[in-house]
Design an enzyme around this catalytic site. Structure first.
Site, PDB file in Angstrom:
ATOM      1  N   TRP A 164      82.662  82.947 -13.248  1.00 26.26           N
ATOM      2  CA  TRP A 164      81.555  83.732 -13.805  1.00 26.26           C
ATOM      3  C   TRP A 164      81.600  85.189 -13.384  1.00 26.26           C
ATOM      4  O   TRP A 164      80.858  86.009 -13.913  1.00 26.26           O
ATOM      5  CB  TRP A 164      80.207  83.126 -13.374  1.00 26.26           C
ATOM      6  CG  TRP A 164      80.177  82.845 -11.894  1.00 26.26           C
ATOM      7  CD1 TRP A 164      80.434  81.646 -11.286  1.00 26.26           C
ATOM      8  CD2 TRP A 164      79.936  83.783 -10.833  1.00 26.26           C
ATOM      9  NE1 TRP A 164      80.389  81.784  -9.918  1.00 26.26           N
ATOM     10  CE2 TRP A 164      80.067  83.086  -9.606  1.00 26.26           C
ATOM     11  CE3 TRP A 164      79.623  85.147 -10.789  1.00 26.26           C
ATOM     12  CZ2 TRP A 164      79.894  83.700  -8.372  1.00 26.26           C
ATOM     13  CZ3 TRP A 164      79.444  85.763  -9.557  1.00 26.26           C
ATOM     14  CH2 TRP A 164      79.582  85.033  -8.374  1.00 26.26           C
ATOM     15  N   LYS A 188      87.767  77.097 -21.232  1.00 25.26           N
ATOM     16  CA  LYS A 188      86.466  76.624 -20.759  1.00 25.26           C
ATOM     17  C   LYS A 188      85.875  77.680 -19.829  1.00 25.26           C
ATOM     18  O   LYS A 188      86.268  77.798 -18.667  1.00 25.26           O
ATOM     19  CB  LYS A 188      86.601  75.285 -20.010  1.00 25.26           C
ATOM     20  CG  LYS A 188      85.246  74.630 -19.817  1.00 25.26           C
ATOM     21  CD  LYS A 188      85.033  74.020 -18.459  1.00 25.26           C
ATOM     22  CE  LYS A 188      84.738  74.953 -17.353  1.00 25.26           C
ATOM     23  NZ  LYS A 188      83.458  75.654 -17.351  1.00 25.26           N
ATOM     24  N   PRO A 189      84.938  78.479 -20.352  1.00 27.83           N
ATOM     25  CA  PRO A 189      84.347  79.512 -19.494  1.00 27.83           C
ATOM     26  C   PRO A 189      83.342  78.905 -18.510  1.00 27.83           C
ATOM     27  O   PRO A 189      82.911  77.761 -18.683  1.00 27.83           O
ATOM     28  CB  PRO A 189      83.633  80.425 -20.486  1.00 27.83           C
ATOM     29  CG  PRO A 189      83.326  79.557 -21.668  1.00 27.83           C
ATOM     30  CD  PRO A 189      84.393  78.490 -21.715  1.00 27.83           C
ATOM     31  N   ALA A 190      82.970  79.682 -17.482  1.00 25.11           N
ATOM     32  CA  ALA A 190      81.985  79.210 -16.511  1.00 25.11           C
ATOM     33  C   ALA A 190      80.640  78.960 -17.199  1.00 25.11           C
ATOM     34  O   ALA A 190      80.261  79.701 -18.111  1.00 25.11           O
ATOM     35  CB  ALA A 190      81.829  80.245 -15.403  1.00 25.11           C
ATOM     36  N   GLU A 264      94.570  81.160  -9.379  1.00 26.22           N
ATOM     37  CA  GLU A 264      94.024  82.400  -8.799  1.00 26.22           C
ATOM     38  C   GLU A 264      92.777  81.993  -8.048  1.00 26.22           C
ATOM     39  O   GLU A 264      91.712  81.788  -8.648  1.00 26.22           O
ATOM     40  CB  GLU A 264      93.675  83.398  -9.906  1.00 26.22           C
ATOM     41  CG  GLU A 264      94.865  83.864 -10.728  1.00 26.22           C
ATOM     42  CD  GLU A 264      95.754  84.844  -9.986  1.00 26.22           C
ATOM     43  OE1 GLU A 264      95.397  85.266  -8.874  1.00 26.22           O
ATOM     44  OE2 GLU A 264      96.814  85.184 -10.524  1.00 26.22           O
ATOM     45  N   LEU A 265      92.887  81.860  -6.717  1.00 28.70           N
ATOM     46  CA  LEU A 265      91.801  81.224  -5.954  1.00 28.70           C
ATOM     47  C   LEU A 265      91.074  82.218  -5.049  1.00 28.70           C
ATOM     48  O   LEU A 265      91.111  83.412  -5.296  1.00 28.70           O
ATOM     49  CB  LEU A 265      92.387  80.036  -5.190  1.00 28.70           C
ATOM     50  CG  LEU A 265      93.209  79.078  -6.073  1.00 28.70           C
ATOM     51  CD1 LEU A 265      93.828  77.959  -5.256  1.00 28.70           C
ATOM     52  CD2 LEU A 265      92.373  78.505  -7.211  1.00 28.70           C
ATOM     53  N   CYS A 298      87.071  88.242  -5.851  1.00 31.68           N
ATOM     54  CA  CYS A 298      88.043  87.591  -4.967  1.00 31.68           C
ATOM     55  C   CYS A 298      88.820  88.626  -4.173  1.00 31.68           C
ATOM     56  O   CYS A 298      89.351  88.332  -3.126  1.00 31.68           O
ATOM     57  CB  CYS A 298      88.982  86.739  -5.796  1.00 31.68           C
ATOM     58  SG  CYS A 298      89.691  87.683  -7.134  1.00 31.68           S
ATOM     59  N   GLU A 395      84.834  83.276   2.761  1.00 33.61           N
ATOM     60  CA  GLU A 395      84.684  84.284   1.716  1.00 33.61           C
ATOM     61  C   GLU A 395      83.179  84.563   1.563  1.00 33.61           C
ATOM     62  O   GLU A 395      82.407  83.644   1.289  1.00 33.61           O
ATOM     63  CB  GLU A 395      85.267  83.712   0.418  1.00 33.61           C
ATOM     64  CG  GLU A 395      85.398  84.709  -0.678  1.00 33.61           C
ATOM     65  CD  GLU A 395      86.061  84.104  -1.919  1.00 33.61           C
ATOM     66  OE1 GLU A 395      85.925  82.889  -2.164  1.00 33.61           O
ATOM     67  OE2 GLU A 395      86.706  84.872  -2.654  1.00 33.61           O
TER      68      GLU A 395
HETATM   69  P1  NAD Z   1      84.330  77.559  -9.147  1.00 33.16           P
HETATM   70  O1  NAD Z   1      85.621  77.059  -8.643  1.00 33.16           O
HETATM   71  O2  NAD Z   1      83.107  76.864  -8.739  1.00 33.16           O
HETATM   72  O3  NAD Z   1      84.307  77.563 -10.739  1.00 33.16           O
HETATM   73  C1  NAD Z   1      85.314  78.177 -11.505  1.00 33.16           C
HETATM   74  C2  NAD Z   1      85.434  77.441 -12.820  1.00 33.16           C
HETATM   75  O4  NAD Z   1      85.839  76.102 -12.569  1.00 33.16           O
HETATM   76  C3  NAD Z   1      84.144  77.340 -13.640  1.00 33.16           C
HETATM   77  O5  NAD Z   1      84.464  77.488 -14.994  1.00 33.16           O
HETATM   78  C4  NAD Z   1      83.672  75.927 -13.355  1.00 33.16           C
HETATM   79  O6  NAD Z   1      82.920  75.385 -14.402  1.00 33.16           O
HETATM   80  C5  NAD Z   1      84.981  75.189 -13.250  1.00 33.16           C
HETATM   81  N1  NAD Z   1      84.952  73.956 -12.451  1.00 33.16           N
HETATM   82  C6  NAD Z   1      84.175  73.661 -11.397  1.00 33.16           C
HETATM   83  N2  NAD Z   1      84.483  72.430 -10.915  1.00 33.16           N
HETATM   84  C7  NAD Z   1      85.487  71.952 -11.694  1.00 33.16           C
HETATM   85  C8  NAD Z   1      86.259  70.755 -11.698  1.00 33.16           C
HETATM   86  N3  NAD Z   1      86.069  69.782 -10.794  1.00 33.16           N
HETATM   87  N4  NAD Z   1      87.210  70.619 -12.636  1.00 33.16           N
HETATM   88  C9  NAD Z   1      87.439  71.576 -13.531  1.00 33.16           C
HETATM   89  N5  NAD Z   1      86.745  72.736 -13.582  1.00 33.16           N
HETATM   90  C10 NAD Z   1      85.784  72.922 -12.668  1.00 33.16           C
HETATM   91  O7  NAD Z   1      84.310  79.097  -8.746  1.00 33.16           O
HETATM   92  P2  NAD Z   1      83.189  80.179  -9.089  1.00 33.16           P
HETATM   93  O8  NAD Z   1      82.082  80.034  -8.124  1.00 33.16           O
HETATM   94  O9  NAD Z   1      82.881  80.190 -10.536  1.00 33.16           O
HETATM   95  O10 NAD Z   1      84.000  81.523  -8.810  1.00 33.16           O
HETATM   96  C11 NAD Z   1      84.086  82.085  -7.562  1.00 33.16           C
HETATM   97  C12 NAD Z   1      85.432  81.801  -6.923  1.00 33.16           C
HETATM   98  O11 NAD Z   1      86.467  82.268  -7.771  1.00 33.16           O
HETATM   99  C13 NAD Z   1      85.624  82.535  -5.634  1.00 33.16           C
HETATM  100  O12 NAD Z   1      86.223  81.709  -4.666  1.00 33.16           O
HETATM  101  C14 NAD Z   1      86.577  83.666  -6.000  1.00 33.16           C
HETATM  102  O13 NAD Z   1      87.329  84.163  -4.938  1.00 33.16           O
HETATM  103  C15 NAD Z   1      87.402  83.025  -7.032  1.00 33.16           C
HETATM  104  N6  NAD Z   1      88.029  84.040  -7.887  1.00 33.16           N
HETATM  105  C16 NAD Z   1      89.362  84.232  -7.771  1.00 33.16           C
HETATM  106  C17 NAD Z   1      89.980  85.202  -8.520  1.00 33.16           C
HETATM  107  C18 NAD Z   1      91.455  85.418  -8.395  1.00 33.16           C
HETATM  108  O14 NAD Z   1      92.025  86.013  -9.294  1.00 33.16           O
HETATM  109  N7  NAD Z   1      92.106  84.963  -7.355  1.00 33.16           N
HETATM  110  C19 NAD Z   1      89.242  85.975  -9.419  1.00 33.16           C
HETATM  111  C20 NAD Z   1      87.879  85.754  -9.514  1.00 33.16           C
HETATM  112  C21 NAD Z   1      87.288  84.764  -8.741  1.00 33.16           C
END
Ligand code: NAD
Length: 492
Positions: A164, A188-190, A264-265, A298, A395
């Site tokens: 998101w 699949k967007p957030a 990308e975590l 991130c 983080e």
């Molecule tokens: P999140 O992992 O909770 O969610 C990301 C996406 O995954 C969402 O679309 C969510 O619906 C989906 N999702 C959640 N659980 C799932 C599952 N079990 N199976 C499949 N999909 C699932 O992360 P967030 O809170 O939306 O984003 C923040 C995180 O993203 C932070 O840790 C940040 O560092 C990381 N991030 C990394 C980068 C990068 O390029 N490395 C860029 C932006 C954000």
């Protein structure tokens, strides 16, 4: 000043009727007819709702992607390139509409949102230019007797799962190279920010992207939907941006079908300030590295490691700048810092701050949850934070700058690397020798020297260790979507 309802109306007008699933070139309801609300993080009210797709809808999307794959792979590169270029131009021409939508659903200020539009659109321009430069090689076998030919083919249908925090850019940096390479996709967007992705699908449709190449499934059932898609052999690649916890689950699932993965975590970026640095420039850089996207990035500077002799002055200057920021609705004039994404985010940031204070840190500014509606947090600077305080190991994902001191370069590097993560890192120094040593010894996918902003569509973005693998952007970005076929030819 415009009212909140005027702000909703103007942002949603730009979105039009596109609050449905986008599958096989059609805008349609979820099969079950369900919808879910999109909330305004500035006050928790519902902005609008979108279709809530389920596993059946997701499989329809994969059917459409698989059916479109063959023709799309055979489409001339120049055609794929020009679709991306047109989409880049449309986004740029509609930058204000995009910015309003991003700001509304995600909370960031309009200035930040405009920055994201420029950055996000740039991936389409960059990969429009890369689409026509996909090539293989021809060589003589070292021992003679044959010729070695390689050619590149698109990987095949992909699944993209986006977070998101950058609702546009985290999509364009996957969609851009996939379109350029000739892959089809299900996105699949957030749940928190589906609107920008729907608008992006409408833009790509307008730019001439053929039906079925891009499919968007908005859903509240992310785990079930991704599991079903990944259990299907037609899906060949998963690219995910999000938390390390979810990334690990997806890598395990991908193992069953040996799908290619890009991850990308999370990050835990160190920001090193050496005593030979231009301190005012370091404070400027710190403001960008920390406060871009309100700290919800991130790449956000997570730990400030400052050399003893300049730590006091750095903390004072950074505190003055952070303390002067105006917090409020992202769409209002004069606001520097919008709300965090939800109440859970505020709770987690505040807990890290209170624990750091308990561990002995001093509050230079901020440290409180403002009264009133919305999920806001005061920009905060902490000094004298113990190295092992949780705020230095987790983080933060919010507007908080914890400062810790070091005395030698060796100690700084050792502490910077003492994290499971390895995405971004930053250092301020005027010593060229040190710059080279840092570039080589910091265990991160990206190192910013004397800058707080490293993201660039032309650069390979990505991490090591628990920050994942794969690169987005740069020349490397398109390789994630290409397989290599080797052809052995006899001597002529
Ligand atoms: P999140 O992992 O909770 O969610 C990301 C996406 O995954 C969402 O679309 C969510 O619906 C989906 N999702 C959640 N659980 C799932 C599952 N079990 N199976 C499949 N999909 C699932 O992360 P967030 O809170 O939306 O984003 C923040 C995180 O993203 C932070 O840790 C940040 O560092 C990381 N991030 C990394 C980068 C990068 O390029 N490395 C860029 C932006 C954000």
């Amino acid at each position: 000043m415009t009212t909140t309802s005027q702000q909703y109306e103007s942002a949603l007008r730009a979105l039009g009727e596109h609050r449905q699933l986008f599958i096989g070139g059609e805008w349609r309801q979820a099969e079950g007819g369900r919808r879910f609300g999109v909330l305004d993080p500035a006050d928790g009210t519902t902005i609008t709702d979108v279709a809530d797709g389920d596993v059946g809808d997701a499989m329809d999307a994969l059917d459409a992607a698989a059916a479109a794959q063959g023709d799309w792979a055979r489409t001339p590169p120049r055609e794929r390139s020009e679709i991306l270029r047109r989409a880049y131009e449309l986004i740029t021409a509609q930058a204000d509409d995009y910015a309003r939508l991003i700001s509304l659903e995600m909370g960031k200020t309009l200035t930040e949102a405009r920055g994201e539009v420029t950055y996000g659109a740039e991936f389409f321009r960059w990969f429009a230019e890369e689409a026509v430069r996909i090539h293989g090689r021809w060589m003589q076998a070292p021992a003679g007797g044959s010729r070695l030919l390689t050619l590149k083919k698109p990987v095949g249908p992909c699944l993209f799962i986006t977070p998101w925090n950058f609702p546009l850019a985290m999509g364009t940096r996957k969609i851009g190279p996939a379109v350029a390479a000739g892959c089809t996709m299900v996105v699949k967007p957030a749940e928190a920010t589906p609107l920008t992705m729907l608008r992006l699908a409408a833009t790509l449709e307008e730019a001439g992207l053929p039906a079925g190449v891009l499919n968007v499934v908005t859903t509240t059932e992310a785990p079930a939907v991704s599991e079903a898609l990944m259990a299907d052999d037609r899906l060949r690649k998963v690219s995910f941006t999000g938390s390390t916890t979810v990334g690990k689950v997806l890598v395990k699932q991908a193992a069953d079908r040996l799908q290619r993965v890009s991850m990308e975590l999370g990050g835990n970026a160190p920001f090193l300030v050496f005593e030979d640095a231009d301190l005012d420039a370091a404070v400027d850089g710190a403001m960008v590295a920390k406060m871009r996207n309100m700290g919800e990035a991130c790449t956000a500077a997570n730990r400030f490691l400052v050399q003893d002799s300049v730590a006091g002055e750095f903390a004072e200057k950074l505190g003055a700048r952070m303390g002067a920021l105006a917090v409020g609705r992202g769409q209002d004039e004069g606001i520097d810092v919008g709300p965090l994404i939800d109440a859970k985010a505020v709770e987690s940031v505040h807990r890290l701050v209170t624990d750091a204070v308990r561990d002995g840190a001093a509050l230079v500014c901020g440290g409180h949850v403002p009264d009133g509606p919305g999920t806001f947090y005061e920009p905060t600077v902490l000094s004298g934070v113990p190295a092992d305080s949780e705020i230095n190991t987790e983080e933060v994902f919010g507007p908080v700058a914890p400062i810790t001191t070091f005395s030698t370069e060796k100690e700084a590097v050792q502490r910077a690397n003492a994290t499971e993560y390895g995405l971004a890192s930053y250092a301020y120094t005027r010593d060229l020798g040190r710059t080279i040593r840092l570039a080589e010894s910091l265990d991160f996918g990206m190192v910013g020297i004397n800058t707080g902003l490293i993201s660039n569509a032309a650069a390979p973005f990505g991490g090591v260790k628990a920050s994942g693998f794969g690169r987005e952007g740069g020349f490397e970005g398109i390789e994630e979507y290409l397989d290599t076929t080797y052809v052995s030819l006899p001597e002529g």
